[in-house]
Design a protein around this motif. Structure first.
Motif, PDB file in Angstrom:
ATOM      1  N   LYS A 167       0.857  -1.193   0.000  1.00 47.46           N
ATOM      2  CA  LYS A 167       0.000   0.000   0.000  1.00 47.46           C
ATOM      3  C   LYS A 167       0.887   1.235   0.000  1.00 47.46           C
ATOM      4  N   TRP A 168       0.340   2.369  -0.436  1.00 47.32           N
ATOM      5  CA  TRP A 168       1.082   3.629  -0.258  1.00 47.32           C
ATOM      6  C   TRP A 168       0.128   4.789  -0.025  1.00 47.32           C
ATOM      7  N   TYR A 169       0.745   5.887   0.385  1.00 47.67           N
ATOM      8  CA  TYR A 169      -0.019   7.079   0.802  1.00 47.67           C
ATOM      9  C   TYR A 169      -0.981   6.744   1.940  1.00 47.67           C
ATOM     10  N   ILE A 170      -0.477   5.981   2.897  1.00 49.42           N
ATOM     11  CA  ILE A 170      -1.304   5.587   4.034  1.00 49.42           C
ATOM     12  C   ILE A 170      -1.098   6.643   5.133  1.00 49.42           C
ATOM     13  N   SER A 171      -2.045   7.567   5.194  1.00 47.56           N
ATOM     14  CA  SER A 171      -1.897   8.741   6.070  1.00 47.56           C
ATOM     15  C   SER A 171      -1.831   8.322   7.534  1.00 47.56           C
ATOM     16  N   GLY A 172      -0.919   8.963   8.237  1.00 47.72           N
ATOM     17  CA  GLY A 172      -0.816   8.750   9.681  1.00 47.72           C
ATOM     18  C   GLY A 172       0.135   7.651  10.081  1.00 47.72           C
ATOM     19  N   ALA A 173       0.497   6.781   9.120  1.00 50.26           N
ATOM     20  CA  ALA A 173       1.216   5.556   9.498  1.00 50.26           C
ATOM     21  C   ALA A 173       2.643   5.790   9.968  1.00 50.26           C
ATOM     22  N   MET A 174       3.233   6.938   9.646  1.00 45.70           N
ATOM     23  CA  MET A 174       4.610   7.187  10.102  1.00 45.70           C
ATOM     24  C   MET A 174       4.663   7.521  11.596  1.00 45.70           C
ATOM     25  N   ASN A 175       3.543   7.971  12.134  1.00 49.24           N
ATOM     26  CA  ASN A 175       3.493   8.334  13.555  1.00 49.24           C
ATOM     27  C   ASN A 175       3.507   7.058  14.401  1.00 49.24           C
ATOM     28  N   PRO A 176       4.488   6.913  15.308  1.00 44.53           N
ATOM     29  CA  PRO A 176       4.533   5.682  16.114  1.00 44.53           C
ATOM     30  C   PRO A 176       3.291   5.480  16.981  1.00 44.53           C
ATOM     31  N   ASP A 177       2.524   6.552  17.220  1.00 43.07           N
ATOM     32  CA  ASP A 177       1.263   6.396  17.981  1.00 43.07           C
ATOM     33  C   ASP A 177       0.175   5.710  17.158  1.00 43.07           C
ATOM     34  N   CYS A 178       0.411   5.583  15.852  1.00 43.13           N
ATOM     35  CA  CYS A 178      -0.572   4.897  14.997  1.00 43.13           C
ATOM     36  C   CYS A 178      -0.463   3.409  15.285  1.00 43.13           C
ATOM     37  N   ARG A 179      -1.403   2.887  16.077  1.00 42.30           N
ATOM     38  CA  ARG A 179      -1.279   1.515  16.580  1.00 42.30           C
ATOM     39  C   ARG A 179      -2.120   0.521  15.792  1.00 42.30           C
ATOM     40  N   ILE A 180      -3.069   1.032  14.991  1.00 43.84           N
ATOM     41  CA  ILE A 180      -3.972   0.081  14.334  1.00 43.84           C
ATOM     42  C   ILE A 180      -4.246   0.503  12.882  1.00 43.84           C
ATOM     43  N   PHE A 181      -4.229  -0.471  11.992  1.00 44.81           N
ATOM     44  CA  PHE A 181      -4.509  -0.233  10.572  1.00 44.81           C
ATOM     45  C   PHE A 181      -5.827  -0.924  10.213  1.00 44.81           C
ATOM     46  N   ILE A 182      -6.676  -0.199   9.493  1.00 42.42           N
ATOM     47  CA  ILE A 182      -7.812  -0.868   8.849  1.00 42.42           C
ATOM     48  C   ILE A 182      -7.365  -1.129   7.412  1.00 42.42           C
ATOM     49  N   VAL A 183      -7.225  -2.402   7.077  1.00 44.50           N
ATOM     50  CA  VAL A 183      -6.676  -2.776   5.768  1.00 44.50           C
ATOM     51  C   VAL A 183      -7.784  -3.297   4.872  1.00 44.50           C
ATOM     52  N   MET A 184      -7.784  -2.792   3.633  1.00 42.59           N
ATOM     53  CA  MET A 184      -8.769  -3.260   2.652  1.00 42.59           C
ATOM     54  C   MET A 184      -8.058  -4.202   1.685  1.00 42.59           C
ATOM     55  N   GLY A 185      -8.649  -5.359   1.453  1.00 41.66           N
ATOM     56  CA  GLY A 185      -8.051  -6.314   0.516  1.00 41.66           C
ATOM     57  C   GLY A 185      -9.102  -7.298   0.044  1.00 41.66           C
ATOM     58  N   LYS A 186      -8.649  -8.204  -0.819  1.00 41.74           N
ATOM     59  CA  LYS A 186      -9.616  -9.155  -1.396  1.00 41.74           C
ATOM     60  C   LYS A 186      -9.650 -10.456  -0.602  1.00 41.74           C
TER      61      LYS A 186
END
Ligand SMILES: Cc1cc2nc3c(=O)[nH]c(=O)nc-3n(C[C@H](O)[C@H](O)[C@H](O)COP(=O)(O)OP(=O)(O)OC[C@H]3O[C@@H](n4cnc5c(N)ncnc54)[C@H](O)[C@@H]3O)c2cc1C
Length: 408
Positions: A167-186
């Motif tokens: 993935k790219w341009y995933i906003s917020g992900a560089m911040n170490p406080d970003c603890r959870i990702f909602i990932v979209m996939g097939k």
């Protein structure tokens, strides 16, 4: 038709304007100074945490969430003028109030579609401002404005799902406080055994940051900016990332529908803040025009400068009315019923605000493109909103199709 704000909105506006003057605007410079001294530029400066604590104390917290138990219980119409005010300082104010993207959209997803367990584990700390989050859909290899193209695979394996993709341009992900990702996939493909419909192939799943195989690889730039205040826009690679099946949000194949629900409010929030950015640009234009003299008279006395300022004012008034109408429709007939208007403001606002900021840059001369004024950074941020949350052309296509359908 009554154009006045109701009593609760007025009360919150007064409070928020004072909070901006007393706390947020003075913190802008301090935040930059503190960030320069941090071990990593992606860490959160202390002054941001102080702003969050103060906003929470003053009841200026989670204003975006219409639910009264989890959020502030405001309607979209009540929230719109408040979000506009935060747009005057887009790097700090939305975060200070826990009303920043992408957390807001992610909290809405968890609120609407999360299980009780998912809410407890992720929604509650997000609402408390203790952690941040990211939404991972876009992929460098495919035209991601068409979500059916997404190639990341989420494959069931016993009691788990296994995720592979980039993935790219995933906003917020560089911040170490970003603890959870909602990932979209097939979770399914058309040519697989289930031959799933193209809009039922995607799913959304929660992936904690520290899951083995999740690699936040690099920060993508935005016109050369790294966007530290929003936690950057990261490239993230998922290699055999394994999470329990209970991390799925909603049902398998429900990702497309959740994405649609998520983007409605997010789009209008961006437009509300953009109007605040335009207001700041107008203010800066006027201040500059009266304080700078060229060829024997203040810039404010040049006809062309007066035209820029007048046109900017007219445009902002038009945009605000459309945003408020859209917010009112979302409150009264729902996001689906407000579809055309949501698309209309998403097309109209970034385009027009980019134009206003461009004139403000011009009026400031070299200072306009410099780091001494916020205009260049605001321009870059506004320009990206012609892409993020769906490029202009995709919204134009779908709006036009609905319009034309009435005649066939
Ligand atoms: C600053 C920033 C932050 C972002 N944050 C996130 C995030 O947090 N999470 C995330 O998942 N994504 C994020 N994105 C990605 C963003 O959502 C995508 O860039 C966007 O959806 C477009 O996808 P794409 O880049 O693959 O462009 P493509 O799909 O390749 O489209 C490229 C261009 O093709 C044209 N086009 C496409 N379809 C049509 C059509 N039907 N008709 C006419 N022209 C068309 C448009 O001009 C479009 O701009 C972010 C992007 C930016 C710039």
């Amino acid at each position: 038709m009554d154009f006045a704000f109701d009593a609760r909105t007025e009360e919150l506006r007064t409070k928020l304007l004072a909070f901006m003057d007393e706390h947020v605007h003075p913190a802008e410079k301090i935040a930059d100074e503190q960030r320069a001294l941090l071990a990593s530029p992606w860490d959160t400066p202390q002054v941001v945490e102080d702003l969050k604590a103060e906003a929470r104390k003053q009841g200026l917290w989670n204003l975006f969430l219409p639910d009264a138990e989890y959020g502030a219980g405001l309607t979209n119409l009540q929230y719109a003028p408040l979000a506009e005010i935060t747009g005057r300082s887009p790097q700090l104010a939305p975060t200070a109030l826990n009303c920043a993207a992408p957390d807001t959209g992610n909290m809405e997803v968890l609120f609407q579609f999360g299980t009780e367990e998912q809410k407890k584990q992720w929604l509650e700390p997000l609402l408390a401002g203790e952690i941040r989050s990211a939404f991972a859909m876009t992929e460098p290899e495919v035209a991601s404005s068409d979500a059916t193209n997404i190639e990341t695979r989420i494959v069931r394996d016993g009691e788990d799902y296994v995720i592979n993709g980039r993935k790219w341009y995933i906003s917020g992900a560089m911040n170490p406080d970003c603890r959870i990702f909602i990932v979209m996939g097939k979770t399914a493909t058309a040519d697989g055994p289930d031959g799933a419909d193209i809009r039922r192939q995607q799913s959304m799943i929660l992936v904690p940051r520290d899951t083995p195989g999740l690699d936040v690889r690099r920060a993508m730039q935005v016109y050369g900016y790294e966007d530290h205040y929003h936690g950057g826009h990261a490239e993230v690679v998922f290699t055999d990332v394994r999470v329990p099946a209970s991390n799925l949000i909603g049902e398998e194949g429900g990702g497309f529908a959740i994405a649609q629900a998520r983007l409605g409010p997010g789009r209008i929030h961006h437009c509300m803040r953009l109007i605040g950015m335009a207001e700041r640009a107008i203010e800066l234009m006027c201040r500059r025009a009266v304080s700078r003299t060229a060829f024997g008279k203040p810039l404010a006395q040049q006809g062309v400068v007066q035209n820029w300022i007048a046109d900017a004012r007219v445009t902002v008034e038009q945009l605000r009315l459309l945003v408020l109408k859209t917010a009112w429709l979302m409150d009264t007939v729902g996001n689906r019923g407000a579809h055309t208007e949501i698309q209309a403001i998403k097309i109209a606002t970034p385009r027009a605000v980019v134009d206003i900021l461009d004139r403000a840059v011009q009026l400031h001369g070299a200072g306009g493109v410099s780091q001494d004024f916020p205009l260049a950074e605001l321009w870059a941020a506004a320009r990206t909103l012609r892409l993020a949350d769906g490029p202009d052309e995709v919204h134009q296509r779908s709006l036009a199709r609905r319009e034309i359908k009435r005649y066939v």
